[in-house]
Design an enzyme around this catalytic site. Sequence first.
Site, mmCIF file in Angstrom:
data_model
loop_
_atom_site.group_PDB
_atom_site.id
_atom_site.type_symbol
_atom_site.label_atom_id
_atom_site.label_comp_id
_atom_site.label_asym_id
_atom_site.label_seq_id
_atom_site.Cartn_x
_atom_site.Cartn_y
_atom_site.Cartn_z
ATOM 1 N N ALA A 96 49.058 66.934 41.773
ATOM 2 C CA ALA A 96 50.108 66.041 42.279
ATOM 3 C C ALA A 96 49.821 64.571 41.989
ATOM 4 O O ALA A 96 48.748 64.062 42.286
ATOM 5 C CB ALA A 96 50.343 66.223 43.772
ATOM 6 N N GLY A 97 50.808 63.924 41.403
ATOM 7 C CA GLY A 97 50.764 62.484 41.203
ATOM 8 C C GLY A 97 50.242 62.024 39.861
ATOM 9 O O GLY A 97 50.332 60.843 39.536
ATOM 10 N N GLY A 149 55.059 64.356 42.400
ATOM 11 C CA GLY A 149 56.111 63.833 41.532
ATOM 12 C C GLY A 149 56.195 62.331 41.436
ATOM 13 O O GLY A 149 57.122 61.799 40.820
ATOM 14 N N ASN A 207 52.918 68.840 36.326
ATOM 15 C CA ASN A 207 54.260 69.373 36.135
ATOM 16 C C ASN A 207 55.252 68.255 35.813
ATOM 17 O O ASN A 207 55.755 68.150 34.698
ATOM 18 C CB ASN A 207 54.694 70.158 37.367
ATOM 19 C CG ASN A 207 56.028 70.873 37.196
ATOM 20 O OD1 ASN A 207 56.489 71.563 38.091
ATOM 21 N ND2 ASN A 207 56.685 70.745 36.052
ATOM 22 N N THR A 208 55.524 67.391 36.787
ATOM 23 C CA THR A 208 56.576 66.386 36.637
ATOM 24 C C THR A 208 56.392 65.510 35.400
ATOM 25 O O THR A 208 57.362 65.259 34.670
ATOM 26 C CB THR A 208 56.640 65.493 37.893
ATOM 27 O OG1 THR A 208 56.928 66.310 39.028
ATOM 28 C CG2 THR A 208 57.700 64.426 37.760
ATOM 29 N N LYS A 223 49.067 79.650 45.034
ATOM 30 C CA LYS A 223 48.859 78.235 45.302
ATOM 31 C C LYS A 223 49.508 77.972 46.656
ATOM 32 O O LYS A 223 50.729 77.988 46.795
ATOM 33 C CB LYS A 223 49.496 77.353 44.228
ATOM 34 C CG LYS A 223 49.265 75.864 44.498
ATOM 35 C CD LYS A 223 50.083 74.996 43.577
ATOM 36 C CE LYS A 223 49.964 73.536 44.019
ATOM 37 N NZ LYS A 223 50.928 72.659 43.334
#
Length: 255
Positions: free
Chosen positions: A183-184, A157, A205-206, A96
């Site tokens: 992301a986001g 995040g 993830n976050t 990635k």
Amino acid sequence: MSLMIAGKQIESRLFVGTGKFRSPQVMQSAVEASGADVVTVAVRRVNFDAPVDSYTTHIDPNKYVFLPNTSGARTAEEAIRIARLAKFSGVSNWVKLEVIPDATYLMPCPIETLKAAEQLVSEGFVVLPYINADPVLAKRLANVGCATVMPLASPIGSNQGLKTMELLRIIIEQSTVPVVIDAGIGAPSQAAQAMELGADAVLVNTAIATAGNPVAMASAFRDAVVAGRRAYCAGLPNLSGVASASSPLTDFLDV
């Protein structure tokens, strides 16, 4: 429902990260609950001299596709070096690609990302580049041989959701490679929305790692991604600017 990337069949369209969890054990349980096949890891967090502490201790490399990322790279040269380290250490030839010189908003650099992608593809890497929601750049990266493109929904995040929706729509419409929205994404409903838009997969993830109950949240994301994909494949109805009764009046009501 499966997804093909670089000739590899991926059953789950939810990719998950391994950062920010409160413990390796919670991470392992959350990854299992997510149903994910693809798991990302920052190479700079892996201690190859002490494998007992490695994420590979908690995640079975025979069960998951490891996707090392080049987190921390600020230039193409740094990203290439990190990718080579992962490959030569036997982690994976998948990468990635992240090139992020901006420490405040963590926005990826399009110029350095393209430069690194060209080199890594020429070396035989399976490259999945993380980018801004830029349709022109997405096309360029596909043309140089990247296996996917991974446009951001909103800053890393931030949990803000699909702030770049209209640009994501264009990327999905035009792309010749799978589109993984990254992301986001901060809630399962947002993951479902991304899949309903036509994304091939999402990476989260976050939102999982920092949830009150990461394992339960991972399970919720798993279900949301499946539901969103099914809705997209079923064909969502068109929007209308006026009302349309679902049970219209019929003649038998006449008196």
